[in-house]
Design an enzyme around this catalytic site. Structure first.
Site, PDB file in Angstrom:
ATOM      1  N   GLU A  91       0.827  -1.210   0.000  1.00  0.00           N
ATOM      2  CA  GLU A  91       0.000   0.000   0.000  1.00  0.00           C
ATOM      3  C   GLU A  91       0.862   1.260   0.000  1.00  0.00           C
ATOM      4  OE1 GLU A  91      -3.178   0.657  -0.377  1.00  0.00           O
ATOM      5  OE2 GLU A  91      -3.653  -1.452  -0.679  1.00  0.00           O
ATOM      6  N   CYS A  96     -18.127   0.044 -18.317  1.00  0.00           N
ATOM      7  CA  CYS A  96     -18.309   0.204 -16.867  1.00  0.00           C
ATOM      8  C   CYS A  96     -19.620  -0.424 -16.412  1.00  0.00           C
ATOM      9  CB  CYS A  96     -18.289   1.690 -16.510  1.00  0.00           C
ATOM     10  SG  CYS A  96     -18.552   2.004 -14.754  1.00  0.00           S
ATOM     11  N   CYS A 153     -12.289   3.698 -14.937  1.00  0.00           N
ATOM     12  CA  CYS A 153     -12.708   5.044 -14.547  1.00  0.00           C
ATOM     13  C   CYS A 153     -11.471   5.913 -14.342  1.00  0.00           C
ATOM     14  CB  CYS A 153     -13.554   4.971 -13.265  1.00  0.00           C
ATOM     15  SG  CYS A 153     -14.575   6.426 -12.967  1.00  0.00           S
TER      16      CYS A 153
END
Length: 373
Positions: A45, A211, A201
Site C-alpha cells: 500500500e 463500466c 474510470c
DNA sequence: AAATCGGGGCA
DNA sequence: TGCCCAGATTT
C-alpha cells in the site's frame, strides 16, 4: 451536508455488480495478494501510494526478500531501507515505513494493530485510507477506503461537485464509501474499487462503455465524466513589485548586475532592482552621482509559477560610472553579448535595440521561461 | 506545463 | 480544524 446522502443505486446492487465485474476483469495475481499478511499488504500500500502497479512489483519482491517481516525491517538501518527504495522516490515514505516498523515492534509487540483503525492510522505514513486498506485486505474485516481511485469513481457516479480536498466534499465521499462498503467479500470489494478507478474510470478517457455503472453514473449521464473530480482551485498568485534601473551611459549601453548564484534567476544577469524609488535614488547617489532620471516606463507583469512580479523600469542617464566590478557590466543592446539574462530583462533590452521590428511592449503575458544561456 | 496524490506538519 | 507542502509521476 447530510450524513446519509442519497445513493445512486442500492448498496447491495452496487456491490454485486462491482464484484461480478471484478471476478472477470479485476486483478487477482498481484504478489501482495498472495500470503496477505498485514506486513505485506502494508508495504504494498505504501509503495502503491506513489507508483503504478507494474513499477512496484519488482521493488516489492526485492523488499520482501530482504525484509520478510516487520522484525527484519525494524532491525535494519535506515540506509539499507532507503537503498532498496532507490528508484521509487518519495523517500519520506520509505523513512516512515522504517519508523513504523520500529513502532510496531516496540509498542505493539511486533504485531500490527489491525484490530484498531485508530491505532493503525497513528503509525507513521499511515492515514485513514491506508489504515482501512490494510485492515480490509489483510483481515477481511469490514473497513472503508478512500484513495484517489475510489474518490474518482464516487465523484463521477454521484456527480459530486467541489474539489475533494475540501472538508465538506471529503466528508460526503467518506460517507458514500461507507454506505457502499459491504460486510462480506471486503478484500475483493476494496480491490475492485481501486481496480475500477485505475483501469476503467481513469482520469482521462474513461471507458464508460465497459463500466458496470454506465447507466447509473450521473457524470456520464450528463456527458461530464471528465469534469469530475473537480480540480483544486488555483489560488491567486501573490504579487510583488520591483523597480528595475535601466541605467544608460552616453553610448547607449545598459548596466547589468549578476544575480547571486542561488535563488531567483540564480547566476543570471539582470538590472539593478529596488523596492522603491528612495532605495533606487540612494543607490544612484552612491554609485552614479549626477545621473538624470527619465520618466518611468509603464509597469508590466512577469509571472512565475509561484508569484507575479510587477516590474517598473526606471530609465536614467549617466556620463561616467566608477566601480564596474566582477558582478557588473555594461551591455550593448545593439550587440547583445551571449550571456544568460533574466527573461523579462531580455525583453526590456530588446526593446532598446533601434532596429527591432517587433513591438517593444511584448511583456504583459510572458511566463516564467528559462532565458537562453 | 499542469495536475495529481495521501499523509505530515503547522497556524 | 483547516491549509499547504514535498516530491515525483502522468497527461
Amino acid at each position: 451536508m447530510t450524513d446519509h446522502p442519497p445513493v445512486v443505486l442500492p448498496p447491495e446492487t452496487f456491490q454485486r455488480r462491482l464484484l461480478d465485474w471484478f471476478d472477470v476483469h479485476g486483478r487477482h495475481n498481484l504478489p501482495w495478494q498472495q500470503n496477505r499478511t498485514p506486513y505485506r499488504v502494508w508495504v504494498s500500500e505504501i509503495m502503491l501510494q506513489q507508483t503504478q502497479v507494474t513499477t512496484v512489483i519488482p521493488y516489492f519482491e526485492r523488499f520482501m526478500e530482504r525484509f520478510p517481516d516487520v522484525e527484519a525491517l525494524a532491525a535494519a538501518n535506515q540506509d539499507e531501507v532507503l537503498h532498496l527504495w532507490t528508484g521509487l522516490g518519495y523517500y519520506a515514505r520509505g523513512r516512515n515505513l522504517h519508523k513504523a516498523a520500529r513502532v510496531v515492534m516496540e509498542e505493539h509487540d511486533g504485531a500490527f494493530p489491525v484490530h484498531s483503525l485508530e491505532a493503525m492510522a497513528s503509525l507513521p505514513g499511515i492515514g485513514r485510507s491506508t489504515a482501512g486498506a490494510i485492515i480490509a485486505q489483510s483481515t477481511g474485516r469490514r473497513a472503508v477506503i478512500l484513495d484517489g481511485n475510489v474518490k474518482r469513481v464516487l465523484t463521477r457516479l454521484h456527480a459530486v461537485e467541489g474539489w475533494p480536498g475540501r472538508p465538506a466534499v471529503e466528508r460526503r465521499l467518506w460517507s458514500l464509501a461507507e454506505r457502499y462498503t459491504p460486510a462480506e467479500r471486503v478484500i475483493d470489494f476494496t480491490q475492485a474499487m481501486m481496480d475500477l478507478g485505475a483501469t476503467l474510470c481513469r482520469r482521462g478517457r474513461p471507458e464508460c462503455g465497459r463500466c458496470p455503472f454506465e447507466t447509473e453514473c450521473l457524470a456520464h449521464e450528463r456527458g461530464e465524466e471528465r469534469r469530475f473530480p473537480e480540480s483544486k482551485p488555483k489560488k491567486a498568485l501573490p504579487t510583488r513589485q520591483t523597480l528595475m534601473l535601466l541605467l544608460l551611459d552616453d553610448s547607449g549601453r545598459v548596466l547589468l548586475e549578476q544575480r547571486p548564484s542561488s535563488g531567483l534567476w540564480g547566476g543570471l544577469w539582470s538590472l539593478p532592482q529596488f523596492e522603491d524609488s528612495e532605495a533606487l535614488q540612494a543607490w544612484l547617489d552612491q554609485h552614479a552621482p549626477g545621473a538624470e532620471l527619465d520618466d518611468e516606463w509603464s509597469t508590466f507583469t512577469h509571472t512565475f509559477s509561484h508569484f507575479r512580479l510587477e516590474i517598473t523600469p526606471q530609465p536614467a542617464r549617466v556620463t561616467c560610472l566608477d566601480a564596474v566590478g566582477e558582478s557588473r557590466r555594461w551591455f550593448d543592446p545593439t550587440d547583445p553579448a551571449n550571456i544568460g539574462l533574466a527573461a523579462p530583462v531580455k525583453g526590456l533590452l530588446e526593446s532598446l535595440r533601434p532596429f527591432t521590428l517587433s513591438a517593444p511592449a511584448g511583456h504583459a503575458s510572458e511566463s516564467a521561461k528559462e532565458p537562453s544561456r
